[in-house]
Design a protein around this motif. Structure first.
Motif, mmCIF file in Angstrom:
data_model
loop_
_atom_site.group_PDB
_atom_site.id
_atom_site.type_symbol
_atom_site.label_atom_id
_atom_site.label_comp_id
_atom_site.label_asym_id
_atom_site.label_seq_id
_atom_site.Cartn_x
_atom_site.Cartn_y
_atom_site.Cartn_z
ATOM 1 N N ASP A 19 0.818 -1.211 0.000
ATOM 2 C CA ASP A 19 0.000 0.000 0.000
ATOM 3 C C ASP A 19 0.854 1.264 0.000
ATOM 4 O OD1 ASP A 19 1.028 -0.044 2.552
ATOM 5 O OD2 ASP A 19 -0.875 0.339 3.570
ATOM 6 N N THR A 77 -2.705 -4.049 -12.204
ATOM 7 C CA THR A 77 -2.883 -3.795 -10.777
ATOM 8 C C THR A 77 -1.777 -4.492 -9.992
ATOM 9 O OG1 THR A 77 -4.162 -5.733 -10.049
ATOM 10 C CG2 THR A 77 -5.383 -3.973 -11.176
ATOM 11 N N PRO A 98 -5.246 -2.544 0.717
ATOM 12 C CA PRO A 98 -5.970 -1.367 0.223
ATOM 13 C C PRO A 98 -5.143 -0.093 0.398
ATOM 14 C CG PRO A 98 -7.333 -2.681 1.710
ATOM 15 C CD PRO A 98 -5.942 -3.203 1.829
ATOM 16 N N CYS A 203 -13.495 -2.916 -0.924
ATOM 17 C CA CYS A 203 -12.056 -2.604 -0.826
ATOM 18 C C CYS A 203 -11.305 -3.139 -2.037
ATOM 19 C CB CYS A 203 -11.468 -3.193 0.452
ATOM 20 S SG CYS A 203 -11.954 -2.339 1.945
ATOM 21 N N THR A 207 -9.378 -0.846 -4.748
ATOM 22 C CA THR A 207 -7.936 -1.044 -4.942
ATOM 23 C C THR A 207 -7.609 -1.306 -6.404
ATOM 24 O OG1 THR A 207 -7.787 -1.957 -2.695
ATOM 25 C CG2 THR A 207 -5.936 -2.369 -4.169
ATOM 26 N N TYR A 210 -7.823 1.969 -8.222
ATOM 27 C CA TYR A 210 -6.677 2.840 -7.933
ATOM 28 C C TYR A 210 -5.507 2.505 -8.847
ATOM 29 C CZ TYR A 210 -2.695 4.956 -5.614
ATOM 30 O OH TYR A 210 -1.558 5.679 -5.375
#
Length: 603
Positions: A19, A77, A98, A203, A207, A210
């Protein structure tokens, strides 16, 4: 299953999740066997990779001992899936950390295991061992959760959607899942309301979004998109979202030589990586990360603005430079490699090359990112004046050799880079500078390299004064634009490097005695520098082939450790930032040459 999970897994059998405050390694057996919490350089809570499961591990896997195991990232990712394929079931475990809205929030580890097809018995065993497995951690039931506490250490809580029980200070569970069913587990701080299993799907979705939003910034459109983007994602994971620095690797103590003593702590930020970091991020379009890293570097320069000579070669992400080295003698080491070290005594060494890497990063950041401030330029002037005064001194060189100081070619080269980039920057920005002195010193270093590091008798440049050896860092001579990539003397040096240091495209740093026992592996960054040197010399076909071979040495997830053994297995701390930085640079340049284009990117 027990046999697989009770033995140490190979270095390359791991993915990484994180993270940008901390990171964890997940083996393809379903074990989280390395995790420092809550920060990258905090004491580890899972250390099984360096010992046995008794040193801390989070095991989560189906009872399918004959299953084929695979790992993959959800595309674009850092969300990791471990899969088991068996006659009776297909099971997948999704692991992620996360990205918290608050950069100071403690990391959470979320594990979701799902039966995709058939049915399976799932087993969990979570053993937290605080303080590098030195503390006596106690596991206690707290409602449906398990609390892990140790004197003087931050507590953790494991929340589960399945019933947990205790066994020998471990949280354990065994349960059945059928097709379409899943179970969730969350490990984090006790007072964090988000450490709650059973509601983690949101979550995971956030994630994934993101990381995919971040990857959309990439401007890389070349033929090695998957590998370049995986390298970028790995670098981002090693970056501190709060501080902006980037650690050299996520781990400590993984051996560079099987069973040997070359076991170092890489959870810190090296100044020398600055130019490579800035170049890689800028090259791919991630200017925010490059600028954040430069701000981190500038803070370190500000800290020693009155005495530039006191600029350290490495720091913690928080800017600490006193990083005393000690050994964890209670840990057996990966493959028996001892001692397992934490801290890094290299912070006390003199390495003149860091000034060149720093000034190259400053120059690149100004050329492609944020302009330097008035105060920043004053610091640069102080550093360059220090280089003028010290470039003729001995040091330990780029590889931090723990022996007598020498006159190393790479250190001279980077002192020349420091002056060259400062002069260029001053001219481009019309900044005040003592040009006469700087030009004279730059010329003096240039002459010194050609006069004292070119050995006429052996017909190539040499690693240091007084020897005829070559060194992998010499591959940076054309990449730093000190010598033309097609200069006959450089090509003779490249040939000597090929003869002495290259084995099937794998490049060793050096062959000289460095005062340590054992023979280290080939160095990934040097191997990618070699590819770029070949491409710049016009040997495109050979560069292409060598690059493709190097890509095959990545682990199944596209990650690289620091080194390779003679069979291409990973050695050293992982994933290694410098390996991935060098891959991005080589791929970008080779792409242009294979396409017949001229790159506008120049150092």
């Amino acid at each position: 299953m027990a046999d697989i999970q009770d033995r140490q897994m190979p270095i390359e059998a791991h993915g990484i999740i994180g993270d940008m405050r901390s990171a964890a390694l997940v083996a393809d057996s379903g074990c989280v066997d390395f995790f420092c919490w809550p920060d990258f350089d905090s004491p580890s809570i899972f250390s099984a990779l360096l010992d046995t499961p008794e040193a801390g591990v989070f095991q989560l896997a189906p009872d399918l001992p004959e299953a084929r195991r695979q790992q993959l990232y959800l595309p674009d990712t850092n969300v990791l899936q471990t899969r088991w394929l068996d006659d009776q079931a297909v099971v997948e475990c999704t692991d992620l950390m996360p990205i918290n809205a608050d950069v100071d929030a403690a990391p959470r580890l979320i594990r979701t295991i799902r039966v995709v097809s058939g049915h399976a018995t799932i087993r969990l065993r979570c053993r937290v061992r605080h303080d590098y497995s030195r503390a006596d951690t106690v596991a206690q039931l707290d409602g449906g959760d398990v609390m892990f506490t140790a004197p003087g250490q931050p507590s953790l809580r494991l929340s589960a959607s399945e019933m947990l029980s205790l066994d020998d200070q471990c949280a354990i569970a065994e349960f059945e899942l059928r097709e379409g069913e899943h179970a969730e587990f969350v490990l984090g701080a006790p007072d964090d309301p988000l450490v709650s299993a059973g509601a983690c799907e949101h979550c995971r979705d956030e994630t994934v979004k993101y990381w995919r939003r971040w990857m959309k910034q990439s401007n890389y459109r070349g033929r090695w998109r998957e590998m370049v983007h995986r390298s970028a994602l790995a670098l981002k994971l090693l970056t501190s979202r709060k501080h902006g620095g980037i650690i050299a690797a996520a781990t400590y103590g993984l051996p560079e030589a099987p069973g040997g003593e070359r076991n170092w702590d890489y959870r810190y930020t090296w100044i020398r990586d600055a130019s490579f970091t800035v170049y890689a991020f800028m090259r791919l379009g991630f200017s925010e990360e490059a600028n954040a890293f430069m701000r981190w570097v500038r803070d370190r320069v500000d800290d020693c603005s009155e005495t530039p000579a006191h600029l350290r070669i490495l720091y913690s992400l928080r800017g600490q430079h006193h990083l005393p080295e000690s050994s964890l003698d209670h840990l057996a080491g990966h493959g028996g490699a001892k001692p397992v070290r934490i801290g890094n005594e290299a912070h006390e060494q003199t390495q003149l090359d860091i000034f060149g890497e720093l000034l190259d990063a400053v120059y690149l950041a100004n050329k492609y990112g944020e302009a330097i401030s008035h105060e920043g330029w004053k610091h640069v002037v102080g550093i360059v004046d220090q280089v003028c005064d010290s470039w003729q001194q001995k040091d330990v060189g780029i590889w931090e050799i723990r022996g007598e100081e020498q006159h190393f070619l790479h250190s001279r080269l980077m002192c020349w880079v420091a002056l060259d980039r400062a002069i260029r920057l001053a001219q481009k920005r019309s900044l005040p500078a003592p040009f006469a002195r700087w030009n004279d010193e730059r010329q003096a270093i240039h002459d010194d390299i050609w006069n004292n590091f070119w050995d006429e008798s052996c017909g190539h440049f040499v690693q240091r004064i007084g020897c005829q050896d070559v060194d992998g860092s010499m591959l940076l001579m054309p990449l730093m634009r000190f010598v033309a990539a097609t200069d006959p003397r450089w090509l003779a040096t490249l040939e000597a490097i090929e003869q002495q240091l290259v084995r099937d495209g794998m490049v060793y740093r050096y062959r000289t005695d460095d005062g340590l026992e054992g023979e280290e592996g080939s160095f990934m960054a040097c191997s990618f520098w070699y590819v770029e040197c070949l491409a710049r010399a016009g040997r495109i076909e050979k560069a292409h082939l060598e690059f493709e071979q190097l890509l095959r040495y990545a682990n199944p997830l596209g990650l690289y450790a620091e080194e390779l053994d003679k069979r291409g297995h990973h050695l050293g701390n992982t994933p290694q930032a410098l390996s991935h930085l060098a891959l991005i640079s080589a791929a970008s340049f080779l792409d242009h040459r294979l396409s017949g284009e001229r790159t506008t990117w120049q150092p």
